[in-house]
Design an enzyme around this catalytic site. Sequence first.
Site, PDB file in Angstrom:
ATOM      1  N   LYS A 145       0.023  -0.960 -11.444  1.00 51.58           N
ATOM      2  CA  LYS A 145       1.195  -1.785 -11.761  1.00 51.58           C
ATOM      3  C   LYS A 145       0.753  -3.090 -12.422  1.00 51.58           C
ATOM      4  O   LYS A 145       1.330  -3.530 -13.423  1.00 51.58           O
ATOM      5  CB  LYS A 145       1.989  -2.077 -10.482  1.00 51.58           C
ATOM      6  N   GLN A 190       3.781  -3.534  -1.474  1.00 50.91           N
ATOM      7  CA  GLN A 190       3.270  -2.158  -1.497  1.00 50.91           C
ATOM      8  C   GLN A 190       3.319  -1.552  -0.083  1.00 50.91           C
ATOM      9  O   GLN A 190       2.857  -2.162   0.872  1.00 50.91           O
ATOM     10  CB  GLN A 190       1.829  -2.158  -2.037  1.00 50.91           C
ATOM     11  N   ASP A 201      12.201  -2.890  -7.275  1.00 55.79           N
ATOM     12  CA  ASP A 201      12.061  -1.498  -6.815  1.00 55.79           C
ATOM     13  C   ASP A 201      13.444  -0.855  -6.607  1.00 55.79           C
ATOM     14  O   ASP A 201      13.570   0.363  -6.598  1.00 55.79           O
ATOM     15  CB  ASP A 201      11.329  -1.492  -5.466  1.00 55.79           C
TER      16      ASP A 201
END
Length: 302
Positions: free
Chosen positions: A54, A98, A121
Amino acid sequence: MSAKIISGKDIAAQIREELKKEVEEMKEKHNVIPGLVTILVGENPASISYVTGKQKTAHELGFNSIQDDQPEDISEEDLLALVDKYNKDPQIHGILVQLPLPKHIDEKKVLNAIDPDKDVDGFHPVNVGRLMIGGKEAKFLPCTPAGIQELIVRSGFETKGAEVVVVGRSNIVGKPIANIMLQKGEGANSTVTVVHTGTKNLDEHCKRADILIVAAGVPGLVKPEWIKPGSCVIDVGVNRVGEKKSEKTGKMIAILRGDVDFEAAKEIAGAITPVPGGVGPMTITMLMKNTVKSAKTSAGIE
Ligand code: NAP
């Protein structure tokens, strides 16, 4: 006739090029740089690899990207305080924690502490609700489902009025993609059916699908005879079915299979995604797209 292979790699690269240009323009015209922070707790090798991927993409696109590594024994209180710090930071437009988090930390509490306007997200309950309401309310679409929609649209499939059948009802793939496809608007407006382990005659539903989206996590679940000739098949499943030696590195790597019998299905479908190289490459790209959107919205850029 053999189906068109929908390359997630190529479509993701195309979207990243578009984003790169958008970011350059935002910098030049508005002096705004999209900011993304990825918070990594502990040293789980898979998590390190996801976060690194990412961060690499964010750098390539010209973002202000920060990787914030925290020790495995960070307290829940300190992690919540860190999220709050980034919630208040005007240079940061996207916050990603994460998963998984260590057992002593309540994951839900941490994810729900992220400002919904920085939840790139798209899993915060506020964003799940916004997606359900649809239209301009929908702010951040969850990344894998948003990537699936892009694959369908950019492959030229008509979604308006299409029979879309989604196999699977998880909160990360099945439910959100069903929700996305039934919205009244571009790239959607479909008639959606969601099937799962409680469904009778799974095959009969699949056979009706103009667009079949399979996210069950069962290798080869969808048989070739369940596929409508000429349809669009999106195989989200990623199943490890063994190991092989990499031709490039000589190291042992996983053999991955989707939920659809690809070789046979490609002789019937009009278009199909491969596994790997289909849906997979889209997810990080859509995270970047959400971060650009967040930066634009917060700066009032249309
Ligand atoms: P999940 O949470 O395990 O959900 C699977 C869904 O499929 C459930 O709703 C389940 O039904 C349904 N299902 C399972 N077996 C079935 C069967 N035999 N018949 C009908 N329905 C069945 O999985 P997920 O997180 O959505 O992920 C699905 C797959 O996509 C996995 O292989 C995962 O690795 C992959 N994935 C890929 C990406 C990516 O490429 N970026 C991202 C996310 C997920 P019930 O609800 O009735 O149990």
